[in-house]
Design a protein around this motif. Structure first.
Motif, PDB file in Angstrom:
ATOM      1  N   TYR A 235      12.754  -2.963   1.333  1.00  0.00           N
ATOM      2  CA  TYR A 235      11.795  -4.056   1.155  1.00  0.00           C
ATOM      3  C   TYR A 235      11.898  -5.061   2.295  1.00  0.00           C
ATOM      4  O   TYR A 235      10.876  -5.545   2.806  1.00  0.00           O
ATOM      5  CB  TYR A 235      12.049  -4.754  -0.185  1.00  0.00           C
ATOM      6  CG  TYR A 235      11.083  -5.883  -0.454  1.00  0.00           C
ATOM      7  CD1 TYR A 235       9.783  -5.618  -0.866  1.00  0.00           C
ATOM      8  CD2 TYR A 235      11.472  -7.216  -0.297  1.00  0.00           C
ATOM      9  CE1 TYR A 235       8.893  -6.656  -1.110  1.00  0.00           C
ATOM     10  CE2 TYR A 235      10.585  -8.246  -0.536  1.00  0.00           C
ATOM     11  CZ  TYR A 235       9.299  -7.958  -0.947  1.00  0.00           C
ATOM     12  OH  TYR A 235       8.409  -8.978  -1.171  1.00  0.00           O
ATOM     13  N   ALA A 238      10.287  -3.678   5.440  1.00  0.00           N
ATOM     14  CA  ALA A 238       8.819  -3.637   5.348  1.00  0.00           C
ATOM     15  C   ALA A 238       8.189  -5.022   5.443  1.00  0.00           C
ATOM     16  O   ALA A 238       7.059  -5.154   5.931  1.00  0.00           O
ATOM     17  CB  ALA A 238       8.404  -2.960   4.040  1.00  0.00           C
ATOM     18  N   GLN A 275       6.045   0.005   2.026  1.00  0.00           N
ATOM     19  CA  GLN A 275       6.694  -0.400   0.793  1.00  0.00           C
ATOM     20  C   GLN A 275       6.126   0.352  -0.414  1.00  0.00           C
ATOM     21  O   GLN A 275       6.854   0.619  -1.379  1.00  0.00           O
ATOM     22  CB  GLN A 275       6.537  -1.915   0.599  1.00  0.00           C
ATOM     23  CG  GLN A 275       6.991  -2.447  -0.748  1.00  0.00           C
ATOM     24  CD  GLN A 275       8.468  -2.210  -1.008  1.00  0.00           C
ATOM     25  OE1 GLN A 275       9.258  -2.133  -0.080  1.00  0.00           O
ATOM     26  NE2 GLN A 275       8.833  -2.102  -2.274  1.00  0.00           N
TER      27      GLN A 275
END
Length: 329
Positions: A235, A238, A275
């Motif tokens: 995460y 991204a 993601q």
């Protein structure tokens, strides 16, 4: 500031647009298949054997990724081929604020997932009382906050088609009104709060797990911890480029937007798309139970194909035998 001028901001190389469209389509299909398998596996086959509140958060993250893929990635792939937005002004505004609401909810859910795992490792006996209902209510509160704010902003300003991201975007103004300051404060506050929760929880979880593993005979079950930490790392990879881009935006003058800034903004947006399908690959790599679920589904598919093939062969053989009997005197 808007990026709706094709001459200044658009991609003039048709091959480049087709490559980006293929990339976006691949990400969309990966998310569609992967997140659907996450939901089917966790709901019907108990394929994610983690604490029940963590499974609830994982399921909602998968739902949010699916929604974003449908309202953001799919229209983006079509827009790259058509070189224009073809879905109308209403869907442009609705898609942007839906994806923004669900995107913000994903960030909060990852923070909740990380913090929940920390509490489960820290207080394993008390964690027994963490219920699915608590997970559902927590998610409802998060989504309500993000979607309510999206409606507030949408009421004053709509979205527009940006030739930088080839998708719908919110016009960040040069001269800010009161709602724009509220927008900035809320987004910044949510971002800082979520980043703080994720970072602090991840570091504390890692150190706590290492400490327990050193003390406990036989070590510690790292499977769930590894899944959470991988989710956080992916995460961060991204989203960090886009966060950096948002900090740089106020420095850009509307009449002299540098080419490098446009290229970096486009890069940040397309990296963010990773993601959507990432969690499927994370669970496949880190959860044995999910791996077994996928293997069983693959075996079932091949078994079905084999049965159909054998059945067709048997029918063909029987038909040939009947034909041969008919021709024999």
């Amino acid at each position: 500031m808007k990026y709706e001028n094709y001459t200044r901001f658009g991609i003039h190389d048709k091959a480049e647009r087709y490559v980006l469209s293929a990339y976006t389509s691949f990400i969309f299909l990966s998310s569609l298949i992967g997140d659907t398998l996450i939901l089917i596996g966790s709901i019907r086959y108990n394929a994610i054997k983690l604490h029940k509140i963590m499974v609830v958060f994982i399921q909602y993250i998968a739902v949010a990724d699916l929604v974003i893929s449908i309202v953001r990635l799919l229209p983006g792939a079509v827009s790259l081929v058509a070189n224009v937005w073809v879905f109308g002004d209403f869907l442009c505004s609705a898609g942007f604020f839906i994806s923004g609401s669900f995107g913000g909810t994903i960030a909060l859910l990852i923070g909740a997932l990380t913090f929940a795992k920390f509490l489960i490792v820290k207080y394993p006996l008390r964690a027994v009382d963490f219920s699915k209902r608590a997970g559902h209510l927590t998610t409802l509160v998060m989504f309500s906050c993000m979607s309510s704010f999206g409606v507030l902003v949408a009421a004053e300003k709509g979205a527009y088609f940006s030739y930088v991201s080839y998708n719908c975007d919110y016009a960040l103004p040069v001269h800010k009104s009161k709602i724009d300051y509220v927008f900035g404060v809320v987004i910044g506050g949510v971002g800082l709060f979520t980043t703080g929760i994720i970072t602090v929880s991840s570091v504390m979880l890692l150190f706590l797990a290492k400490k327990i593993a050193d003390r406990r005979a036989g070590g510690l079950q790292w499977q769930g911890i590894r899944t959470v930490l991988l989710t956080v790392v992916v995460y961060a990879i991204a989203t960090v480029p886009l966060v950096v881009n948002l900090f740089e935006h106020p420095k850009i003058q509307p009449q002299s937007t540098p080419t490098s800034y446009i290229a970096y903004t486009r890069f940040a947006m397309f990296i963010l798309y990773l993601q959507a399908p990432a969690n499927f690959f994370i669970y496949t790599a880190s959860l044995t139970s999910f791996q077994e679920f996928l293997k069983s589904r693959i075996r079932a598919v091949f078994a079905s194909i084999r049965r159909r093939f054998v059945s067709n062969e048997d029918q063909r053989t029987a038909q040939q035998a009947r034909e041969r009997d008919r021709l024999l005197p």
